[in-house]
Structures are given as structure tokens and as C-alpha cells.
Enzyme design. Structure first.
Site, mmCIF file in Angstrom:
data_model
loop_
_atom_site.group_PDB
_atom_site.id
_atom_site.type_symbol
_atom_site.label_atom_id
_atom_site.label_comp_id
_atom_site.label_asym_id
_atom_site.label_seq_id
_atom_site.Cartn_x
_atom_site.Cartn_y
_atom_site.Cartn_z
ATOM 1 N N ARG A 173 8.399 -46.840 11.289
ATOM 2 C CA ARG A 173 8.668 -47.902 10.323
ATOM 3 C C ARG A 173 7.681 -47.868 9.170
ATOM 4 N NH1 ARG A 173 9.442 -52.222 15.195
ATOM 5 N NH2 ARG A 173 8.151 -50.681 16.255
ATOM 6 N N CYS B 49 2.918 -50.345 11.808
ATOM 7 C CA CYS B 49 3.819 -50.853 12.842
ATOM 8 C C CYS B 49 3.056 -50.684 14.138
ATOM 9 C CB CYS B 49 5.150 -50.120 12.824
ATOM 10 S SG CYS B 49 5.026 -48.324 12.699
ATOM 11 N N TRP C 47 4.061 -44.238 12.393
ATOM 12 C CA TRP C 47 4.746 -43.016 11.980
ATOM 13 C C TRP C 47 6.254 -43.181 11.870
ATOM 14 C CZ3 TRP C 47 1.694 -40.703 16.546
ATOM 15 C CH2 TRP C 47 2.241 -41.133 17.768
ATOM 16 N N ILE D 6 12.603 -48.177 17.561
ATOM 17 C CA ILE D 6 13.438 -46.970 17.532
ATOM 18 C C ILE D 6 14.638 -47.075 18.465
ATOM 19 C CG2 ILE D 6 11.533 -45.461 16.851
ATOM 20 C CD1 ILE D 6 11.450 -44.467 19.781
#
EC number: 3.1.3.95
Lengths: 732, 605
Positions: free
Chosen positions: B379, B373, B377, B313
Site C-alpha cells: 500500500r 502500512c 512495500w 492484500i
């Protein structure tokens, strides 16, 4: 051997045109038995052929392919597959198939020696012939032939034959157009050729210009540089026509409805003390100024725009990105795709030319000054700029026949040196003259088309096909170096024509290449004709053409009254000399065109009026159809903009059919109408490159990019962080 | 020429741009004092102010602040400049300059918006006007930080349809053919006891007992166990989503987790289960240090692990920041392409898309897959939802897309509050990231490549993104279902889908063609990916905002024209042949042909 283009002078006599080397003649005598031949065109002769040759399929790296016969004729390099071809092709070219390469279309040939790839530059290859031949085409196709399955002797012959006919210098008479004979068909779209004074007269009437037509160059007595018929400002005196062999003479291009006009000229080479030339140029400028309100702006384009050499350099880099022969290279180059495109400089050259055209448009449209553009020959950069200006200002040139007429007017009659710019004849000494100037123009047109689709009657497919046709040696349109050469080659009574008059068609006779159905792809379904408004005759003067935005539209000042100022001063200066070379003005023209563009942008968009391009970064785009059509990796199956365009085209066809029915009904002549109109074909899913590359088998597996990750070098500090590392720690 | 009347592209007040395009219908505005307020919206203040427009310069005007929006109008220029910004779209408010600075407009306010623009205002020095505005903006733009309620809870909007009902998990699973003899719906998480970030209803292998699930939960980060997202109707291959296994430095193993994955594999006889780990390999390894990790070869014998190399992120946040730098306020001209490349934004899009293509390809060839990932929640949601969009044409309809978002993003706990920072003043929060925007961008890229395959249009995507930030609707509020329940979101707020579905015709793509069994594989090559200009650069007045794409406009024009001709033709037919007024019964086939062709046109595509 043959010298052409020397006008009325006597050319050296050519009695025999030799296409073939002696060994080829031998091979021709005993043609291989089971070799298939393509359907030969009238006048087409096979030089050599070999079988079996393996043609690699482009689709993958595996060395798979199809076996067949490779031939070289006086028109093309052809490959005829041993297997049955799937016949269903939507967009078949009647002259050459998808495995054929017209000789002029060959861009470069590589010899593959085991794993090395070597560029072949001359006809005679001394050492052992390669086992692989790679041909890059000017229409960006890539062919790979494996030569190891045929007899070594045959392989050597076909390789040398192809190299000889594609790369060696040749004389104009060897171009296939001189052997080809074809009965011209009536053209579907009536194109003004600008061969006659009548055509020019009509054009001047249409634009309501008031310059004078010069017809005294019928046999190029005045100058071989000048067209047979041309138009100059009224004020130019007769003795000035040929003063410098036509150099420096302002040639009329187009008149704005306000009366100001665009002129182009080649420049007179001027030494400092050359007062005669200086006085001449002063006089010419004056003459142009007198055309309207005693105003003129002039610019030497070669000082402000990339030169033809720069254009050539950029395009040479640019085209490499599309001549890709395997998937690995494709994905490797995907990583730095955008910066590669940018580094070639090609897109920026497009932007600069469009920018310059907008500047000229501003002078005509907003300032109503005459404009004289100049460059060395007056037939390269001037052609690009003047045609773009006319395309932006005059909706007629955005129709299909109008566009063809524009190309005739500015490029063909205007004397663009297609022969040398394309280096059709492969003369080594002409290599530095080679430059895709016409393609640059088509690129700029495409940019306008993709930004203002509904303003153009022709489609991008039309432009793509037109760009290909430059390299099809059948048409007279793009073959010659000057109007003079063209005329002397075509004239039947010319002393040079040993083999009879040149009777090849113009490129505009599209039926030579495509059947009527395929030609329908040339029509842009987004284009709607301007609704005809009924105007009472007594009220308004008759308009010969649809006017672009009235000049007054720009004169209403919005915030800063920048146009108003101009017009005020214009009135003041009405009787003054107002000659400026605007490139020399200290303030850069950029901000002013920006305001001009923004003022235009604030008006409601009229597709039948003035159209200006947006030049910001994301607006200048890659001509995907032309450049990516042969790359299997980028085909979107059942997708692409084509999916929508074909829907529109189908609907348009329906509407037109209904309209026709209505007209028949209206006349009530037929009681029985012409049967039920053909139902629409159940929608066939096309690939995004439709109508090109149609025969490729569909793959239903997706293309998965390889080596995507190598490039993504992100700062470690960020990449190493975990999404929620603070919280995860607590979990351990 | 007949042309159908078409609703303007931007009838939503949100989309009013700062540009001078006042000709657009949306700008049909009454005098400032009576801006059309939403039900529940209340006026807070108004003031004379100067807007420092990056395109037109300093503009005098009036700002009007409510508990929902900032509205500015200047009549300095013609057409007027209007700004209409929901306060929740504001990410940051700062004072610029002051008593010590020189120049005319020295008392400035700098507002950073989450929707790719910045707004600068200048105020008069007298009367503390800047302080007042600043404090009000700060309070109402960041209600959560001030103990106030988000506007969604104050809104009194009413719509015919209740958008909260668009997604009923059991109905959706039934549509997929579930439960069946291999897969069951479990209510084990009814009270969010198994996993507090998962929805209440989960689909798990029939063979796995609730006790098994509890044991697997201990080995998966945040107990986000592998559960079914989608099943292929024909080959029964499934997409299963979860979080990373808690392998840790010591390389822990969990027999239950291993058996559980094997049960998933067995369900349709997949020889080897493919586990897609969305992260780059190195990051997955690094995660071991914090207790996470990935499925090792030796522990999971019947599985193959593929890393999809999608970054985290923080990388995505940084990439979007760079993108904003090159598009706002001015767009780079000469070095546009290399600047664009240096943001890596499209490259990340390419990686996400190509990951989803691999997932979809594997599933359509009959193999089941597991996607995760780190926490499953971000990728993971991108990959599963994009793969489902490629595989299942239902999700490509207007309503199906809403279901997809409700299911894969909202119910499975994409942390919208943390990623967007709704009503939170902490603009530098490391948790914020444009993951959902990136997903919508991927969807847009797909709609570009397949312009006839989606029932919804570009406008829907833009409106979704606008309301991702606006907090006018409850749809994107909170991090997971359990918190939504605790806040009684469904009863106290309106769903975005209520508004969308009340006006569905404006979100429909006229070129949509139903092709139910078709798998869409976009081409994830930079040659085809392009920057979504109509979203990222929409505030720039030099980019012409078209109320409707020329293609759509032309299509509607032609449709109208065709109907008109058909009608005329029929009329002619009637007058020609009065003896047989019933055209359809007429024996001449030509009379009915136009009608026939109309129905024909709608069906074949």
C-alpha cells in the site's frame, strides 16, 4: 378556460389571459428602486421581484452565497446578482442566464422551514412562508434561495408568485412562446420540417421507397390523429384511410435500399367478436406485406417494451441521484452509486429499447422483410424505435441536419404528444401521461454516439442542449400535443388566435439561443464526411443516398449459415403469405440478434454504414455530461474527455481554414487574402464539464471523499489478516 | 484522404487475443510450423488439440508449446482463432474429466491464467496425449518449482538501448535537487546490511547520522526506516516512506525514532508532520498483537496520524477474483452495475486514489508527510508513487514513468515474486495479490480523467501488465534489490524498458501536453471511476477491440490533412509569385502564417 386542439371546431373565446394574482399587480406598480432587472426578452413581463435574496453557492455546505434580486417573469425565474458577474462565458445562452430558470424548466419546488424540507405542490401556501426555497430544474440544476433577508411581505409574494407560475395549471396561451416575438433567422443547418408533401416526396425519393403520399388531411378532415401529409403502402385503399379515425393505418417511416420498409401504426381497440376491426387489421397487414416480397413482421411494442408509465417511474428515481444540493449527500450516495443507478431501472430501459431497435434493424437489413410496429397511440414507443432504427441504418440521419430532420419527421410531424409527456401546462389530470419519452430517445442516441463517435456529425453537447431546449417555452417544436394542435396554433387565420399568429421559432434556429461560436460546440470533431468516390455514371445506378452495408455482406455465411437459410426460405415463400408476429414466436429473439450483432462485429467497422450498439453491461453508460455537469464535486479541472475533444476541434478549425484559403487561392480572385487567420487561443484549461457550468471559480484544492470507509464491509476473516502475519509473529 | 500509417495497437505477440479479430495486423501469421520465435525460445512439442472456446464452441486445431509460450491456432472458423499465451502467465493447470466422464471432449485440461482468462482444451483419449501435454505444461509453466530457469534468463533478445540504465538513483535524486543542506544520500545500505529489502542508496535527513539510522532500524518492521521518496522543489516538503513502528502490545517507544521523525519535520519547518497509515484503524491496532502498530499521540507530539482505510492484500485478491467471475467468460448484462459494485474493486481503487490525493495535497500545501502500512512495500508503494505522479509531471512522461516504477516499486522492494508467483506452481499461495495491477488501474483512471497530461498511452499500461506475468524480461523478477544482485539480473536478463524504448512511438499519447508545474488531482468518486474494459474484458469478442482510439486516429488524420493543405498552399504561393521564391522572407504575412501556426499548435497546450 381555453380549449385548444379541437381542430377546426370553434374554440371558446379567450379575451383576457391573466397571469397575475391581484396582489402582484399592486407590487408591480411600485417597483423596488434599486432592483436590477435582467435584460428582458421581447414580450417578457416581470410579475414580481424581491431584494435582497441570498442565493447559496452550491459549492459547499457553508451558508455562503451571493445577494441579489429574485424575479419572476412570464418567461422565467431570474436571479440578478448585486455583484459584478464575470462575463467570460463560452457557452452563453441568449435567452436565459445561468441563474435563470425558464418556467417550464422548473421540476419541483421545496420550501425550507428551518431544517425541514417540504415539497410544494400547489400555489397557495396557507401557513407561514418558508425561509428557504429550493428549486430543482428539469435540466438538473439545483437552486437554493434564502428568503429571510428581505421583507417578510416581499418574501411571501415572491415565493407564492414563483410557485403559482411554475406549478399551477395554465392554458397553452399563457406559455411564453405566445408572447414572444422574434424574427426568424436563416437556419445554419437546413432542416427538413416535413410540413409539406414536397418534403415527404423528397424523403421517399432519397430512400427509394415506393409508397404513396396522402395529402387529403390538409385540414385534418380525415383524422386529427394523422399528420397533414403522410405516406402509406401503395396497396391501402382510399376508403381505409379514415376507417378508424386513422387508428391502425400503417404510416411509412423509412425504406431500406432493398425495398422493404418500416411502418408504424396505432392499434385499433379490438374486441374478440369485432370482425370488422379484425378484417381491417388483416387487410392493413396485407397491404404492408405487398410493399416488398409479400413479407411483414409485426409487433405490438406496448407488449414487449416498458410502458411510458414505467419510463416515467424509472426516470423519476434516476434523476434524484443528480439533484444533490450538498456535499455530504454527494459522498453518502457515492458509496452505493452503481447499485442505485441500476435499481432505478433507467439504464436497463435504455438497453431494452436499443435491443428492440436492433431486432427491427435485423428484420430490415438481414431478412429484408417489411416491419410494422404498433402501440396504442403510435406516437411514443413507435417514435423511439423507428427513429433509432433509422439512425442505425441510415448515415444521413447521423449528420446534424439529418438528425434534426429525423426528429421533425418522426416526432414533430409524427405527432408525439410533447405537451402532455412533459406536462408543460401542469394539468393535474395529465400527470399520469407525463413521461420523458423523447429524453429516452436522446439517451439511446447518446449511447450510440459514445460507442461510435466518428459516425455522428453532432456532439454530445448538442444532445444535451437539445434535451434542455425541450423545456424552454420559446420554441414551437416541443410545445404541442399533436400535429393538429400545432398547425391550428400556428395558422394566422385560425379563429382561436386572439393574440395573432404564433410566430415563435423552431428549436432548430439555434441562433436564438447561441451565437455562432457557441454553436460550434455542436459539431463533433471526430466526424469525417465520407470521402466521395467518383463513380462513372454509365456503370452504376445513381444512388440517392449512401447505402448501408449491402445486404449481401450478411449473406455470406460464416459458420452457421443462419442468414442463408432465411433467404432460401424467403425465395420459397415469395408468393406465400409470410406474416408473423415475431414477439409471439416461442423462441426468444435474443439469440438471433446476438448472432446478427456478432456477424456485424466481424466486419470492418464502417462509420458511414450500419452501426449497431453493444448492449453488454459495461457498454451502456451514464450520460455524464448531461447528468453530472452541475455537480462541483465531480468536475475534473483541466481534464475529462473535453480536453481531447477541444484539441480536435481546434485542429479541425485550422484545417477548415486552410482549406478555405486554398479555395480562394484556387479562384485567384483575391490577391490579398483575408489576413492572417486568427491564431489559436493559448490553450485555456477547461473543466471536464466544459462548456457547462463555466462561471464557477476554480478550486485548486482536491476534493477528498468523506465517509468512504463505512460501506466497505469485507469478510472479517480476510480483513483481519495481516499482509504477512506468519512472518511478523517471528519478529516479535 | 490522407492518413498516416500507424502501427497497429497490438504488434506485440502477447496481445493476440483469442477473439476472431484476425484483421488485426498482429495476427499476420505464417503457417504454424514457423511461429516467429524469440531469440532463445525453443520448441518443445506440438499436438492436435480441441480448444473449447467459451464464445465459439469446440474448435479443432494445433497447439504448439515452447519454453516460453503456448500457441494455438484453429482454422476451423474464419477468421482463425489464435491463442498466444506466455507460459508464465499460467497460474494453474488442471485435468478435467477422464475415462469415467461422458461426452465428446471429456479428456480436458483447464488452464487458469493470471491475465483474467481461462483456457480449456480437450484431448484425445489415445496415446496418453493429455498426460504428456499436462506434464510439459506443468514443467515449463512453473520452472521455479522444477529447478529450471525462468525464460528471462534464457532469452537472447537484443535491443539498442539498455533499459536497465533508465533509473540511476543518484541522477534521479539530483533531478529532485538532492542532496541539499537538509538531505543527504547515504551509502549505509551498500551491502544491504541495514535493510535487506531496501535499495543501496537512500536519502535521509542531513542531521541524522548513520548510527541514528541503525538505531531507528531496530524500531521499524524489517528495518525499513523512514527515507525520502520525493521532495517538493519550492516548499521543500517531502514524502517519506517506511514500515510500521514496532510498538507491540506493551506500547514500546523509541526515542531515536521519535527524534528522527522530528528531524524530518524540521527540515522544511513543517509545524506538524502528517503520518499516513494506509491501513484501516482496526487493522493497525490489531497489528500491535504481532509486534507492530502505529505512532501514538503521546510519543510523537509533533505529528498527526491519519488512517487511510486501505485494505490488505487478501481483500484485494478476493476482490479481483470476484471481478473475474463477472467478466469472464461472459459479461453480466442486466445486473452489471450491482455485480460490479459487489466486487468492491472500484471501491478499493477509490480508497487508494483518495489516499494518494490526500498525500499529494498535504505535500503541495507545504507539509512533509510520512507514509507507511505494515511493511511498506504494498500500500505504501501505491500511495507514494500515485502521489508522486500527481505532483511531479516528470513521472507522467514515458521515461519518467519507467523511473517511477523502478524507484518506488522495484528498488524499494515490492515483492513481485511473492505477489505474482513467477514460475511457481503454488497457485493458492496466500502471498499472491494484485497490488501492482491495482496501482496500474489507478494510473489508468488518472489517464482517463486527464487525457492530455500523460505522455504514454493505454497500450503501455497493458504491455507492462502483460510482461508483469510473462517472465520474458527481468524487470519484474524477484522481491528486492539484494536478491536481484545475487542473481545478476541486470547482466543476465533484458529489461522491459529496452523493448519499450526501442519502439517508443507506439506508446506515445498524441494528445500529450507538457505542463510542468501542474498538480493533478483526479476525482476519486464512483461517478468517475470506471472499469478498465480494455484490460479486464479484452478477451471477450463482443467488446470491439479497436486498434487505435477513434480520437487518436482522427487526430492523425487531421494532422496529415493540415500538412497537405499547407504544402499545397505554399506551392500555390510559389507559382503565383515566382519573383520571390523565398516565402519566409516575403513581406506578406499571410504567406508564412500556416507554418507559424503549426509550430504554434505544438507549443501552447
Amino acid at each position: 378556460m381555453l380549449s385548444l386542439g379541437t381542430g377546426g371546431g370553434k374554440a371558446s373565446k379567450a379575451s383576457f389571459v391573466s397571469y397575475v394574482t391581484p396582489e402582484e399587480i399592486k407590487s408591480e406598480k411600485e417597483p423596488p428602486k434599486k432592483n436590477k432587472h435582467p435584460e428582458l426578452l421581447p414580450g417578457e413581463v416581470v410579475f414580481c421581484s424581491a431584494n435582497p435574496i441570498l442565493k447559496f453557492t452550491q459549492d459547499d455546505q457553508s451558508q455562503r452565497g451571493v445577494f441579489g434580486t429574485l424575479l419572476c417573469t412570464n418567461f422565467r425565474v431570474a436571479f440578478v446578482s448585486d455583484e459584478e458577474e464575470d462575463a467570460a462565458q463560452h457557452f452563453k445562452n441568449r435567452l436565459y442566464g445561468e441563474h435563470d430558470i425558464p418556467l417550464m424548466c422548473v421540476d419541483s419546488i421545496y420550501g425550507g422551514y428551518d431544517d425541514k424540507k417540504k415539497l410544494i405542490t400547489s400555489g397557495l401556501v396557507k401557513n407561514k412562508s418558508p425561509n428557504k426555497m429550493i428549486i430543482h430544474c428539469k435540466d438538473l440544476r439545483v437552486f437554493q434561495f434564502c428568503l429571510t433577508f428581505t421583507k417578510e411581505e416581499d418574501a411571501r409574494k415572491i415565493f407564492q408568485g414563483i410557485v403559482h407560475h411554475c406549478l399551477e395549471p395554465k392554458s397553452l396561451k399563457c406559455v411564453f412562446a405566445f408572447s414572444y416575438s422574434n424574427i426568424p433567422n436563416p437556419e445554419r443547418w437546413a432542416t427538413t420540417t416535413f410540413d409539406s408533401a414536397e418534403d415527404w416526396n423528397q424523403e421517399m425519393k432519397r430512400t427509394r421507397g415506393w409508397c404513396k403520399i396522402v395529402t387529403g388531411n390538409e385540414n385534418f378532415e380525415l383524422s386529427q390523429r394523422l399528420p397533414q401529409v403522410f405516406i402509406v403502402p401503395k396497396a391501402v385503399s382510399e376508403e381505409d384511410y379514415a376507417k378508424f379515425q386513422g387508428l391502425g393505418l400503417p404510416i411509412w417511416c423509412w425504406s431500406h435500399h432493398t425495398g422493404c420498409a418500416l411502418f408504424k401504426a396505432s392499434s385499433v381497440p379490438m374486441l374478440q367478436e369485432d370482425t370488422v376491426a379484425q378484417a381491417y387489421m388483416e387487410r392493413m397487414l396485407n397491404d404492408v406485406a405487398q410493399n416488398h416480397l409479400y413479407s411483414v413482421k409485426t409487433e405490438d411494442l406496448s407488449e414487449t417494451l416498458p410502458s411510458i408509465q414505467e419510463i416515467q417511474l424509472a426516470y423519476t428515481k434516476f434523476k434524484q441521484f443528480f439533484l444533490i444540493d450538498n456535499t455530504t449527500d454527494f459522498w453518502m450516495s457515492d458509496v452505493k452509486w452503481f447499485s442505485s443507478l441500476e435499481n432505478s431501472g433507467w439504464l436497463d430501459i435504455i438497453r431494452q429499447y436499443l435491443q428492440k431497435a436492433v431486432e427491427v434493424v435485423e428484420c430490415l437489413e438481414a431478412e429484408n422483410t417489411n416491419v410494422l410496429i404498433m402501440e396504442e397511440d403510435g406516437t411514443d414507443l413507435c417514435c423511439v424505435i423507428s427513429s433509432l432504427v433509422q439512425l442505425m441504418l441510415d448515415p444521413y440521419f447521423r449528420t446534424l441536419p439529418g438528425f434534426q430532420s429525423l426528429v421533425q419527421k418522426e416526432w414533430v410531424a409524427g405527432g408525439h404528444n410533447f405537451q402532455d409527456r412533459c406536462n408543460h401546462l401542469h394539468h393535474k389530470d395529465k400527470e399520469q401521461c407525463q413521461s420523458p419519452v423523447f429524453l429516452l430517445f436522446l439517451e439511446c442516441v447518446w449511447q450510440l454516439l459514445q460507442q461510435h463517435g466518428p459516425g455522428f456529425q453532432f456532439s454530445e453537447t448538442y444532445l444535451t442542449v437539445l434535451s434542455d431546449s425541450v423545456h424552454v417555452p420559446v420554441f414551437s417544436t416541443f410545445l404541442f400535443s399533436s400535429a393538429c394542435q400545432r398547425v391550428s396554433s400556428i395558422r394566422a387565420d385560425s379563429p382561436q388566435t386572439q393574440r395573432g399568429a404564433l410566430s415563435c421559432p423552431a428549436v432548430w434556429d439555434w441562433s436564438v439561443q447561441f451565437d455562432r461560436k457557441a454553436q460550434d460546440f455542436f459539431i463533433n470533431p471526430l466526424y469525417a464526411e465520407k470521402p466521395v468516390k467518383v463513380v462513372k455514371k454509365s456503370h452504376r445506378p445513381k444512388h440517392q443516398r449512401q447505402l448501408s452495408l449491402p445486404a449481401s455482406a450478411f449473406k455470406t455465411p460464416s459458420k452457421k449459415s443462419f442468414f442463408k437459410e432465411e433467404t432460401d426460405s424467403l425465395k420459397k415463400m415469395l408468393r406465400l403469405r409470410r406474416i408473423s408476429r415475431w414477439m409471439l414466436s416461442p423462441d426468444s429473439p435474443q439469440p438471433s440478434t446476438r448472432e446478427f450483432y456478432e456477424a456485424w462485429l466481424r466486419k470492418p467497422l464502417d462509420y458511414h454504414g450500419l452501426l449497431l450498439p453493444c448492449l453488454s453491461g459495461p457498454a451502456i453508460r451514464l450520460w455524464v455530461q448531461r447528468y453530472l455537469r452541475w455537480l462541483p464535486e465531480v468536475q475534473v479541472f483541466g481534464g475529462g474527455a473535453m480536453a481531447v475533444i477541444s484539441r480536435l476541434s481546434e485542429l479541425l478549425a485550422q484545417v477548415q481554414e486552410l482549406k478555405q484559403q486554398l479555395e480562394w487561392k484556387g479562384h485567384r480572385q483575391e490577391t490579398n487574402h483575408r489576413g492572417v487567420p486568427a491564431h489559436l487561443q493559448p490553450a485555456v484549461r477547461h473543466s471536464s464539464v466544459f462548456p457547462f457550468a463555466s462561471s464557477r471559480n476554480w478550486s485548486f484544492r482536491p476534493v477528498i471523499p468523506t465517509n468512504v470507509f463505512q460501506s466497505l464491509l469485507v469478510p472479517d476473516s480476510l480483513a483481519d489478516q495481516d499482509d504477512e502475519y506468519t512472518e511478523v509473529v517471528s519478529l516479535v | 484522404m490522407a492518413s498516416a500509417s500507424i502501427p497497429a495497437y497490438s504488434s506485440s505477440p502477447l496481445e493476440n487475443s483469442s477473439s476472431q479479430n484476425a484483421s488485426r495486423e498482429s495476427l499476420r501469421l505464417e503457417p504454424l510450423a514457423d511461429v516467429a520465435l524469440l531469440p532463445g525460445e525453443e520448441r518443445v512439442t506440438d499436438k492436435d488439440i480441441i480448444y473449447i472456446c467459451p464464445f465459439a464452441g469446440a474448435l479443432k486445431g494445433k497447439v504448439f508449446i515452447t519454453n516460453y509460450r503456448l500457441y494455438f491456432r484453429s482454422n476451423d472458423v474464419d477468421p482463425s482463432v489464435i491463442l498466444d499465451v506466455p507460459l508464465s502467465t499460467i497460474g494453474r493447470v488442471e485435468k478435467m474429466g477422464g475415462a469415467s466422464s461422458r461426452g465428446e471432449n471429456s479428456y480436458g485440461l483447464d488452464i487458469t491464467c493470471k491475465d483474467m482468462r481461462n483456457l480449456r482444451f480437450a484431448l484425445k483419449q489415445e496415446g496418453h496425449s493429455r498426460r504428456d501435454i499436462f506434464e510439459l505444461l506443468f514443467r515449463y509453466a512453473f520452472p521455479v518449482s522444477h529447478g529450471l530457469q525462468l525464460f528471462a534468463f534464457l532469452s537472447q533478445e537484443k535491443y539498442e538501448e539498455n533499459g536497465w540504465n533508465i533509473y540511476e538513483p543518484v541522477d534521479e535524486y539530483r533531478r529532485q535537487g538532492l542532496p541539499n543542506d537538509k538531505w543527504r544520500i547515504t551509502f549505509i545500505n551498500e551491502k544491504y546490511e541495514l535493510c535487506d529489502t531496501y535499495p543501496t542508496k537512500l536519502v535521509v535527513p542531513y542531521k541524522a547520522s548513520d548510527e541514528d539510522l541503525r538505531r531507528v532500524a531496530t524500531f521499524r518492521s524489517r528495518s525499513r526506516i523512514p527515507v525520502l521518496s520525493w521532495i517538493h522543489r519550492e516548499n521543500q516538503a517531502v514524502i517519506v516512506r517506511c514500515s510500521q513502528p514496532l510498538v507491540g502490545m506493551s506500547g514500546k517507544r523509541n526515542k531515536d525514532d521519535e527524534r528522527y521523525l522530528d528531524v524530518i519535520r524540521e527540515a522544511n519547518g513543517t509545524p506538524k508532520l502528517t503520518i499516513y497509515d494506509a491501513r484501516p484503524n482496526v487493522n493497525a491496532v490489531a497489528n500491535k498483537a504481532t509486534g507492530g502498530g502505529y505512532e501514538g499521540d503521546d510519543a510523537y507530539q509533533n505529528a498527526e496520524l491519519v488512517f487511510l482505510d486501505i485494505h490488505n492484500i487478501h481483500v484485494m485478491r478476493e476482490s479481483l477474483r470476484k471481478l473475474k467471475d463477472i467478466v469472464y467468460p461472459n459479461v453480466e448484462e442486466a445486473h452489471w452495475l450491482s455485480s460490479l459494485e459487489s466486487t468492491h474493486w472500484l471501491e478499493h481503487i477509490k480508497l487508494v486514489l483518495s489516499g494518494a490525493i490526500q498525500v499529494a495535497d498535504k505535500v503541495s500545501s507545504g507539509s512533509s508527510v510520512v507514509v507507511h502500512c505494515s511493511d511498506g512495500w504494498d500500500r505504501t508503494a501505491q500511495l507514494t508513487s500515485l502521489a508522486m505522479l500527481m505532483l511531479d509531471s516528470h513521472y507522467r512522461t514515458l521515461r519518467g514513468f519507467q523511473v517511477l516504477l523502478e524507484k518506488e516499486w522495484i528498488s524499494f522492494g515490492h515483492k513481485f515474486t511473492s505477489r505474482i508467483g513467477h514460475g511457481d506452481k503454488n497457485h493458492a499461495d496466500q502471498e499472491r495479490s494484485p497490488i501492482f495491477l491495482q496501482f496500474i488501474d489507478c494510473v489508468w483512471q488518472m489517464t482517463k480523467q486527464f487525457p492530455t497530461a500523460f505522455e504514454f498511452n493505454e497500450r503501455l499500461l497493458v504491455v507492462i501488465l502483460d510482461h508483469l506475468y510473462s517472465c520474458r524480461f527481468g524487470t519484474f523478477l524477484f522481491n528486492c534489490e539484494s536478491v536481484r544482485d545475487a542473481n545478476a539480473l541486470r547482466s543476465k536478463t533484458v529489461s522491459l524498458w529496452s523493448m519499450i524504448n526501442a519502439d517508443s512511438s507506439s506508446y506515445v499519447n498524441p494528445f500529450y501536453t507538457v505542463e510542468s508545474s501542474r498538480v493533478l488531482y483526479p476525482v476519486a468518486s464512483m461517478r468517475h471511476l470506471e472499469l478498465w474494459v480494455m484490460y479486464y474484458i479484452r478477451w471477450n469478442p463482443r467488446i470491439r477491440q479497436q486498434s487505435q482510439s477513434p480520437m487518436e486516429q482522427r487526430y492523425r488524420e487531421l494532422l496529415a490533412l493540415r500538412d497537405q493543405y499547407v504544402k499545397k498552399l505554399e506551392e500555390l504561393q510559389m507559382s503565383e509569385d515566382p519573383s520571390s521564391p523565398h516565402l519566409t522572407n516575403n513581406s506578406t504575412p499571410s504567406a508564412t502564417s500556416p507554418r507559424q501556426r503549426i509550430t504554434h499548435l505544438h507549443t501552447p497546450f
